[in-house]
Motif scaffolding. Structure first.
Motif, mmCIF file in Angstrom:
data_model
loop_
_atom_site.group_PDB
_atom_site.id
_atom_site.type_symbol
_atom_site.label_atom_id
_atom_site.label_comp_id
_atom_site.label_asym_id
_atom_site.label_seq_id
_atom_site.Cartn_x
_atom_site.Cartn_y
_atom_site.Cartn_z
ATOM 1 N N LEU A 46 0.829 -1.210 0.000
ATOM 2 C CA LEU A 46 0.000 0.000 0.000
ATOM 3 C C LEU A 46 0.861 1.256 0.000
ATOM 4 O O LEU A 46 0.581 2.219 -0.732
ATOM 5 N N LEU A 47 1.906 1.263 0.809
ATOM 6 C CA LEU A 47 2.777 2.436 0.869
ATOM 7 C C LEU A 47 3.522 2.645 -0.443
ATOM 8 O O LEU A 47 3.761 3.781 -0.853
ATOM 9 N N ALA A 60 -3.300 3.171 3.079
ATOM 10 C CA ALA A 60 -1.870 3.467 3.020
ATOM 11 C C ALA A 60 -1.509 4.565 4.016
ATOM 12 O O ALA A 60 -0.473 4.489 4.679
#
Length: 174
Positions: free
Chosen positions: A53-54, A100
Motif C-alpha cells: 500500500l505504501l 496506506a
C-alpha cells in the motif's frame, strides 16, 4: 535486482493498483494470483500488505505531509485544524489510499516518523502561540484522530473534530 524480478515487481504493482481500486480490502494472495505469480514472489517484494500500500500510494502520503509545511503559514490553531481535517478525510475514505495513510501512521518506518514530525511542527507552533496544552503529544493526537476516522461519519466527524480541537487547546475559546 534481476530483470525477471523487476518485471514481476512491476506486474504486481500494476495489478495491485487496479485490483485495490476495485476492492480496497484485497489481500496479497489474490493479488499474487491476478499477477500470475506465487505468494512468495509477492512477499519477497512486499513483506506485508502495508508495504505494498505504501509503495502504491506514496504520493498520497507525501501530499499529506507536504500540506503540513504549507499550513504553517496560517495562524497555528487554524493550521493544526486544517491538517487534522485532511488527516481525518484521508483516514476515513475507505479506499486503499486511506489504508496506506493509516499504514504510514502505524508502521515504524520513515513515513511514520515524517507524519509525527509534521504534526510535531504544527503542535510546536500552537504551543509557541500559547494555544495548546503543554502536555499534548503527537502520538496522543494520532490516537484521537484514529478514533475520529474509525467511528465518525462526515457530519459527526466535524463536530468530533471541534471537540478534539477544544480538548487540545489551552483555552477552547482561543
Amino acid at each position: 535486482m534481476r530483470y525477471d524480478a523487476e518485471v514481476n515487481r512491476a506486474r504486481i504493482i500494476a495489478v495491485a493498483r487496479h485490483a485495490l481500486a476495485q476492492d480496497p480490502n484485497l489481500t496479497l494472495k489474490p493479488i499474487a494470483e491476478l499477477a500470475g505469480v506465487g505468494p512468495g514472489t509477492v512477499y519477497r517484494h512486499f513483506p506485508s500488505r502495508e508495504h505494498l500500500l505504501l509503495t502504491l500510494y506514496t504520493g498520497e502520503v507525501e501530499a499529506l505531509l507536504d500540506t503540513a509545511s504549507l499550513l504553517v503559514r496560517h495562524e497555528p490553531r487554524e493550521a493544526l485544524r486544517r491538517w487534522l481535517e485532511q488527516l481525518a478525510a484521508h483516514g476515513r475514505t475507505g479506499s486503499a489510499a486511506s489504508q496506506a495513510v493509516r499504514a504510514a501512521l502505524q508502521s515504524h518506518g520513515p513515513h511514520s516518523a515524517r507524519v509525527r514530525g509534521a504534526l510535531d511542527e504544527l503542535l510546536a507552533a500552537c504551543r509557541k502561540a500559547e494555544q495548546l496544552r503543554t502536555d499534548v503529544t503527537s502520538g496522543e493526537v494520532l490516537v484521537l484522530m484514529s478514533y475520529v476516522w474509525n467511528t465518525c461519519g462526515e457530519p459527526v466527524g466535524d463536530r468530533v473534530l471541534n471537540i478534539v480541537m477544544d480538548g487540545l487547546c489551552r483555552d477552547p475559546r482561543l
